[in-house]
Design a protein around this motif. Structure first.
Motif, PDB file in Angstrom:
ATOM      1  N   CYS A  93      50.899  42.483  40.261  1.00  0.00           N
ATOM      2  CA  CYS A  93      50.519  42.999  38.977  1.00  0.00           C
ATOM      3  C   CYS A  93      51.313  42.359  37.739  1.00  0.00           C
ATOM      4  N   GLU A  94      52.698  42.464  37.903  1.00  0.00           N
ATOM      5  CA  GLU A  94      53.414  41.864  36.721  1.00  0.00           C
ATOM      6  C   GLU A  94      52.992  40.227  36.548  1.00  0.00           C
ATOM      7  N   ASN A  95      52.385  39.469  37.647  1.00  0.00           N
ATOM      8  CA  ASN A  95      52.157  38.233  37.233  1.00  0.00           C
ATOM      9  C   ASN A  95      50.647  37.924  37.052  1.00  0.00           C
ATOM     10  N   ARG A 100      46.294  46.982  39.898  1.00  0.00           N
ATOM     11  CA  ARG A 100      46.430  47.695  41.025  1.00  0.00           C
ATOM     12  C   ARG A 100      45.626  46.518  42.074  1.00  0.00           C
ATOM     13  N   VAL A 101      46.570  46.687  43.219  1.00  0.00           N
ATOM     14  CA  VAL A 101      46.321  45.839  44.299  1.00  0.00           C
ATOM     15  C   VAL A 101      46.232  46.468  45.668  1.00  0.00           C
ATOM     16  N   PHE A 102      45.198  46.333  46.551  1.00  0.00           N
ATOM     17  CA  PHE A 102      45.252  46.718  47.923  1.00  0.00           C
ATOM     18  C   PHE A 102      45.271  45.289  48.954  1.00  0.00           C
ATOM     19  N   ALA A 114      36.720  43.633  47.694  1.00  0.00           N
ATOM     20  CA  ALA A 114      36.272  43.522  46.214  1.00  0.00           C
ATOM     21  C   ALA A 114      34.840  43.883  46.167  1.00  0.00           C
ATOM     22  N   MET A 115      34.074  43.877  46.841  1.00  0.00           N
ATOM     23  CA  MET A 115      32.632  44.251  46.873  1.00  0.00           C
ATOM     24  C   MET A 115      32.504  45.645  46.741  1.00  0.00           C
ATOM     25  N   LYS A 116      33.147  46.297  47.998  1.00  0.00           N
ATOM     26  CA  LYS A 116      33.286  47.682  47.857  1.00  0.00           C
ATOM     27  C   LYS A 116      33.753  48.347  46.723  1.00  0.00           C
ATOM     28  N   LEU A 117      34.749  47.805  46.047  1.00  0.00           N
ATOM     29  CA  LEU A 117      35.106  48.186  44.844  1.00  0.00           C
ATOM     30  C   LEU A 117      33.907  48.137  43.652  1.00  0.00           C
ATOM     31  N   VAL A 265      43.233  42.401  47.277  1.00  0.00           N
ATOM     32  CA  VAL A 265      42.345  42.615  46.167  1.00  0.00           C
ATOM     33  C   VAL A 265      43.021  43.023  45.242  1.00  0.00           C
ATOM     34  N   LEU A 266      43.004  42.665  43.813  1.00  0.00           N
ATOM     35  CA  LEU A 266      43.502  42.893  42.659  1.00  0.00           C
ATOM     36  C   LEU A 266      42.361  43.248  41.876  1.00  0.00           C
ATOM     37  N   ALA A 267      42.714  44.360  40.911  1.00  0.00           N
ATOM     38  CA  ALA A 267      41.823  44.830  40.065  1.00  0.00           C
ATOM     39  C   ALA A 267      42.469  45.295  38.858  1.00  0.00           C
TER      40      ALA A 267
END
Ligand code: PLP
Length: 398
Positions: A93-95, A100-102, A114-117, A265-267
């Motif tokens: 997240c810092e970079n 948020r990450v999973f 990613a597609m579920k998100l 997955v990053l969002a």
């Protein structure tokens, strides 16, 4: 066990999806060099499909793996707090753009997430938007949903009808086609900033920026699949930075664990806030060992500016490839150390890979008769020189 015995067991018992493999079994590695069972050395310019960014036996990988294993805790499940998981999430997240990450175990699983998100993001608003628009010649993985997103009959045909509904593909780098495909039911546009498997084809800068604008205009989310392009490979931590385009959701895997399987997955918070307890999960995803190795490897790469190294070495390799001046090379494409050498039809990329292998160089292919070069980011100039010399000679011999 010698190679012919391994080949026999493989051909008798392993599911026949990989067919006849390159005739070698690597048993040891050090730096950018792999060794086979006879002790023959190979310079690696493929890194296990853009995975082994720190090469072989790098202290930041081997050291972290051994140290974590020696605690006895490889996995505890996500019912409990996992320190390296929390730290790795914070580091990513810092970079990046993400809040948020999973973590998952692979690239395909990251893309599933990613597609579920994306679907959940709209579901949470009471909207029925569900469609995912991706591109021709894309590659997003081998699960049923990621195959549905992968724009290639070769991957889809055996598994029809496609399980989840709402997937379509449009030509890459064609804004009008995308504009025509995105409608009020589109949840997300999913693209690779550089199509890796599809032929090492970068998105045009104007295209990707216009895609972002189109998503903003229509309310669709932008998912960037950076499974292959991420973690310093293309000359920035993630490739989107060089485009000046920020996704809503991004996926990562391959180089993230430098050889240990892990995906992410990053969002943004906007997207992530739609997720409630129980919406997604994983037994193994984000396990202690994977996160400890990835945390150590990624910290090392960020701390030693591997993005700059990938840029500089990528330019060096590209310049050397162009300097071969061979009429068998139609084009050299890509960014950083994700490069594709488009060969003319008379030269088979697959055959060239085997000839280079016998000369002690490991390279790969991509669709469309392309030689794919994705070396460990620690590759040295002298190793690049030796490879380019050998490639030049092989191209002269055909
Ligand atoms: C390799 C790759 C995947 C699939 O990753 P797996 O770990 O094999 O599931 C997805 N997307 C892209 C862009 C890839 O290069």
């Amino acid at each position: 066990m010698n190679l012919s015995e391994i080949k026999r067991l493989d051909s008798e018992h392993f599911l026949g999806v990989f067919g006849e493999r390159c005739p070698v079994c690597f048993t040891r590695g050090e730096g950018c060099t792999l060794y086979d069972q006879d002790g023959k050395a190979y310079t690696d310019l493929f890194a296990g499909i853009a995975v082994n960014a720190l090469g072989y036996n790098h202290p930041a990988v081997t050291g972290a793996l051994v140290a974590q294993a020696q605690t006895g805790v490889l996995h505890t499940s996500n019912l409990y707090y996992v320190e390296p998981q929390a730290k790795l999430a914070a580091l990513l997240c810092e970079n990046t753009f993400a809040d948020r990450v999973f973590f998952s175990n692979s690239g395909a699983e990251a893309n599933e997430g990613a597609m579920k998100l994306a679907r959940k993001f709209f579901c949470a608003q009471g909207s029925g938007r569900y469609k995912i628009v991706s591109s021709d010649h894309s590659f997003h993985g081998r699960t049923l949903a990621t195959v549905a997103a992968t724009g290639h009959d070769y991957y889809q045909a055996p598994y029809l009808p496609m399980l989840p509904r709402g997937f379509s593909q449009v030509p890459y780098n064609d804004l009008d086609a995308l504009r025509a495909a995105v409608d009020e039911d589109t949840a997300a546009v999913m693209l690779e900033p550089i199509q890796g498997e599809g032929g090492v084809t970068p998105a045009d800068k104007e295209y990707l920026r216009a895609v972002r604008a189109l998503c903003d205009e229509t309310g669709a989310l932008l998912i960037l699949d950076e499974v292959q392009t991420g973690v310093c490979r293309t000359g920035s931590f993630y490739c989107y930075e060089q485009y000046g385009v920020t996704p809503d959701i991004m996926t990562s895997a391959k180089g993230l664990g430098c050889g240990f399987p892990i995906g992410a997955v990053l969002a943004t918070e906007k997207v992530a806030s739609a997720i409630a307890i129980g919406d997604h999960g994983s037994t193994f995803g984000g396990n202690t060992l994977a996160c400890a190795v990835s945390l150590s490897a990624v910290s090392y790469m960020l701390g030693h500016d591997f993005s700059a190294a990938a840029r500089e070495k990528g330019e060096y390799l590209r310049t050397a490839l162009c300097a071969i001046g061979s009429d068998k090379i139609a084009e050299v494409r890509g960014m950083g150390l994700l490069l594709g050498v488009q060969l003319v039809p008379e030269v088979s990329a697959g055959a060239l890979v085997r000839r280079l292998l016998s000369r002690g160089f490991v390279v790969g292919t991509a669709a469309g008769n392309v030689l794919r070069l994705t070396p460990p980011l620690i590759i040295e100039h002298a190793q690049i020189d030796a490879f380019v010399q050998a490639l030049g000679e092989e191209l002269q011999n055909v």
